[in-house]
Design an enzyme around this catalytic site. Structure first.
Site, PDB file in Angstrom:
ATOM      1  N   SER A  54       3.685  40.597  83.479  1.00 53.82           N
ATOM      2  CA  SER A  54       4.366  39.835  84.518  1.00 53.82           C
ATOM      3  C   SER A  54       5.848  40.104  84.394  1.00 53.82           C
ATOM      4  O   SER A  54       6.306  40.598  83.369  1.00 53.82           O
ATOM      5  CB  SER A  54       4.096  38.337  84.354  1.00 53.82           C
ATOM      6  OG  SER A  54       4.685  37.593  85.394  1.00 53.82           O
ATOM      7  N   ARG A 299      -0.114  45.875  87.436  1.00 47.42           N
ATOM      8  CA  ARG A 299      -1.127  44.840  87.635  1.00 47.42           C
ATOM      9  C   ARG A 299      -1.107  44.392  89.089  1.00 47.42           C
ATOM     10  O   ARG A 299      -0.036  44.235  89.672  1.00 47.42           O
ATOM     11  CB  ARG A 299      -0.838  43.638  86.717  1.00 47.42           C
ATOM     12  CG  ARG A 299      -1.925  42.563  86.710  1.00 47.42           C
ATOM     13  CD  ARG A 299      -3.181  43.045  86.022  1.00 47.42           C
ATOM     14  NE  ARG A 299      -4.171  42.000  85.838  1.00 47.42           N
ATOM     15  CZ  ARG A 299      -5.177  41.744  86.688  1.00 47.42           C
ATOM     16  NH1 ARG A 299      -5.280  42.430  87.812  1.00 47.42           N
ATOM     17  NH2 ARG A 299      -6.066  40.808  86.420  1.00 47.42           N
ATOM     18  N   THR A 335       2.930  31.514  86.967  1.00 41.47           N
ATOM     19  CA  THR A 335       2.520  31.059  85.636  1.00 41.47           C
ATOM     20  C   THR A 335       2.445  29.539  85.573  1.00 41.47           C
ATOM     21  O   THR A 335       1.501  28.970  85.036  1.00 41.47           O
ATOM     22  CB  THR A 335       3.491  31.588  84.566  1.00 41.47           C
ATOM     23  OG1 THR A 335       3.510  33.019  84.614  1.00 41.47           O
ATOM     24  CG2 THR A 335       3.063  31.144  83.178  1.00 41.47           C
ATOM     25  N   CYS A 494      -3.384  54.475  92.855  1.00 39.10           N
ATOM     26  CA  CYS A 494      -3.577  54.217  91.429  1.00 39.10           C
ATOM     27  C   CYS A 494      -2.301  54.571  90.671  1.00 39.10           C
ATOM     28  O   CYS A 494      -1.800  55.694  90.783  1.00 39.10           O
ATOM     29  CB  CYS A 494      -4.739  55.042  90.880  1.00 39.10           C
ATOM     30  SG  CYS A 494      -4.877  54.944  89.079  1.00 39.10           S
ATOM     31  N   CYS A 519      -7.046  54.203  82.665  1.00 40.03           N
ATOM     32  CA  CYS A 519      -6.980  52.968  83.453  1.00 40.03           C
ATOM     33  C   CYS A 519      -6.212  51.870  82.717  1.00 40.03           C
ATOM     34  O   CYS A 519      -6.515  51.541  81.568  1.00 40.03           O
ATOM     35  CB  CYS A 519      -8.394  52.490  83.767  1.00 40.03           C
ATOM     36  SG  CYS A 519      -8.466  50.946  84.677  1.00 40.03           S
ATOM     37  N   CYS A 522      -5.314  47.508  86.330  1.00 36.79           N
ATOM     38  CA  CYS A 522      -4.514  46.820  87.351  1.00 36.79           C
ATOM     39  C   CYS A 522      -5.377  46.297  88.487  1.00 36.79           C
ATOM     40  O   CYS A 522      -4.972  45.384  89.190  1.00 36.79           O
ATOM     41  CB  CYS A 522      -3.411  47.732  87.875  1.00 36.79           C
ATOM     42  SG  CYS A 522      -3.963  49.034  88.990  1.00 36.79           S
ATOM     43  N   CYS A 525      -7.456  49.801  92.656  1.00 35.12           N
ATOM     44  CA  CYS A 525      -8.484  50.617  93.308  1.00 35.12           C
ATOM     45  C   CYS A 525      -9.590  49.750  93.889  1.00 35.12           C
ATOM     46  O   CYS A 525     -10.114  50.010  94.985  1.00 35.12           O
ATOM     47  CB  CYS A 525      -9.055  51.635  92.328  1.00 35.12           C
ATOM     48  SG  CYS A 525      -9.758  50.916  90.820  1.00 35.12           S
TER      49      CYS A 525
END
Length: 550
Positions: A54, A299, A335, A494, A519, A522, A525
């Protein structure tokens, strides 16, 4: 080999802010009442915080409620936000705009959210919560009546051929009276729950963005602890939702990132490359001169807000945190709302479990009906409802979005008698024949980089001999549809170089190669694929990125 099973009162899937807050609140209630509720958290990352990514500027409202003495207990909130700047960028210039009220960060802190979660994990364990990192919840377990009765972790030691290897260890079944799903944005198990219980039947589609972040160590003379810098405009065109952040933490560190709404239309757009060229803007580039890049990650994040909150409960369980989608988009913060949702779910779960007769056996299909009611009576609901129209106002472009946001904020004060609707992201992609390719500058290896060198510093690792966790519902679609119509956009959306079109030496026989070991989890895709043909499922526990200080 049969799976072993373990019994708990509450199982929580995911050791992020909401899951950890729920666990802590449950154990606090146990201590206050003298009653006992057993709580287990299962986390797919190799450690608590390994998969947490984050910005992040943390609003401590929920933390103040959960652990009022967090400062004395050493919570890693070390850098108070001191200076807000909101900029509009053209290709060569930057103009300071008035800071919207939602982006006023007085009283907030610039943090590593991963480190905050590591600290929350320590608080949870000190209260008696069992946390099992490195174990991915791969399956939802149901009882004979169709109620959730827990989860099962994935088998370890399954080869690429799907057969057990010499290192095979079966997963473990975690049975619970109540299971809280805190998987974060686009959780793999939550997708199945949405379908089974029709949880999205009466809400708008969820809409998403992709956030890409780097952590840098910069020249001390350029470091401004507490600086919170945001921008809109270039390199995005006015039809594409997106913006940047620069946050100056302690220790000469700076977090830099870019967020792009996944309803963008041009299949040639590459969020990663937009982020890289953003760093070359004349108002931004000086921060990176003489600096060193430390880490990288990406992310997906929920952007649907109030209209896209699904039904939160079902027999045996509930959704909390970003699994449900409590991000406040104008604030660029989720958050505090995620933590509060976990706390409210915990209070509802504790009440349900400690009622007379509630402890008789697991899998009794408890539905936490008090949880959504408590949420609707809380500040979370009020906060999200008040800003519900701002993100969808940008569906008409940046200028229309800014104009409406000003009216909604200053004149209507979030109390408009109408509610704008959200749309799903994947149908927004136009065909390649309708769009213009984008010429991105080559990386210089100093300020801008390629995807593979970036993935390297995310510390991403997967056991290579395992079935790919990026699965295709129809193996013909990548070539016959995505390549033919959209020029294989998965190569660009991606941010980790997972998807690649390879051909024979003469250029014939195109086929999709999936480099699953790259990968970073995130989930882009799974969201953006125009045919919804890619299905992200969990790999072996412990796989994926290992984010330090992110």
């Amino acid at each position: 080999m049969e799976r072993e099973s373990m019994e708990y009162d509450v199982v929580i899937v995911g050791a992020g802010p909401s899951g950890l807050s729920a666990a802590i609140r449950l154990k606090q209630l146990c201590a206050e009442s003298g009653k006992d509720v057993s709580v287990c958290i299962v986390e797919k990352g190799s450690e608590v915080g390994a998969h947490i990514l984050s910005g992040a500027v943390l609003e401590p409202r929920a933390l103040n409620e959960l652990i009022p003495d967090w400062q004395e207990k050493g919570a890693p909130l070390n850098t108070p936000a001191a200076d807000d700047r909101f900029m509009f960028l053209t290709e060569n210039k930057a103009f300071k705009l008035p800071t919207p009220p939602q982006m006023n960060n007085h009283g907030n802190y610039i943090v590593s959210l991963g480190n905050v979660c590591r600290w929350l994990g320590e608080q949870a364990e000190a209260l008696g919560v069992e946390i099992y990192p490195g174990f991915a919840a791969a399956e939802v377990l149901y009882d004979e009546n169709g109620a959730v009765r827990g989860v099962a972790t994935g088998d370890m030691g399954i080869g690429k051929d799907g057969e057990p290897t010499a290192n095979h260890t079966p997963g473990v079944e975690l049975h619970a009276k109540i299971t809280l799903f805190a998987e974060g944005c686009r959780g793999s198990l939550s997708k199945g729950l949405f379908q089974k219980y029709e949880l999205r039947k009466e809400c708008d589609p969820q809409t998403f963005g992709i956030g890409i972040k780097e952590l840098w160590e910069i020249d001390p003379e350029k470091h401004q602890p507490g600086l919170v810098w945001h921008s809109i405009g270039w390199p995005m065109n006015s039809a594409t939702y997106g913006g940047s952040f620069l946050y100056h933490l302690e220790g000469n560190q700076m977090a830099v990132g870019f967020v792009i709404g996944l309803d963008y239309q041009n299949p040639y757009l590459s969020p990663f490359d937009e982020f890289q060229r953003f760093k070359l803007h004349p108002a931004v580039k000086p921060f990176f001169e003489g600096a060193r890049r430390i880490s990288y990650g990406a992310r997906a994040l929920n952007e649907g807000g109030f209209q896209s909150i699904p039904k939160l409960t079902f027999p045996g369980g509930a959704l909390i945190g970003c699994t449900a989608g409590f991000l406040n988009v104008p604030k660029i913060k989720g958050t505090h709302t995620a933590m509060k949702s976990g706390m409210l779910a915990a209070e509802s779960a504790f009440e349900a479990l400690t009622q007379e007769g509630a402890q008789e056996g697991a899998g009794n299909g408890i539905e936490l009906t008090a949880y959504p009611e408590a949420l609707k009576a809380s500040w979370v609901w009020q906060e999200l409802r008040g800003v519900r129209n701002i993100r969808p106002a940008f569906h008409n472009g940046m200028w229309a979005g800014l104009a409406y946001s000003a009216i909604d904020t200053y004149l209507l004060r979030g109390k408009a008698p109408w509610t704008f609707r959200n749309h799903a992201d994947h149908p927004q992609l136009k065909k390649a024949s309708e769009c213009t390719p984008i010429d991105y500058p080559k990386p210089d290896g100093k300020i801008t980089f390629d995807k593979l060198s970036s993935v390297f510093i995310s510390n991403t690792n997967h056991e290579e001999n395992q079935p790919a966790h990026l699965t295709l519902r129809d193996k013909s679609v990548p070539i016959e549809v995505n390549l033919a119509l959209y020029d294989a956009p998965e190569q660009r959306y991606c941010p980790a170089g997972v998807y690649e079109i390879v051909r024979d030496d003469d250029g014939s026989n195109p086929r999709l190669q999936i480099n699953a070991q790259n990968c970073v989890h995130c989930k882009t895709c799974d969201i953006k694929d125009p045919s919804q043909n890619i299905n992200w499922v969990v790999p072996e526990g412990g796989g994926g990125p290992n984010y330090p200080n992110m």
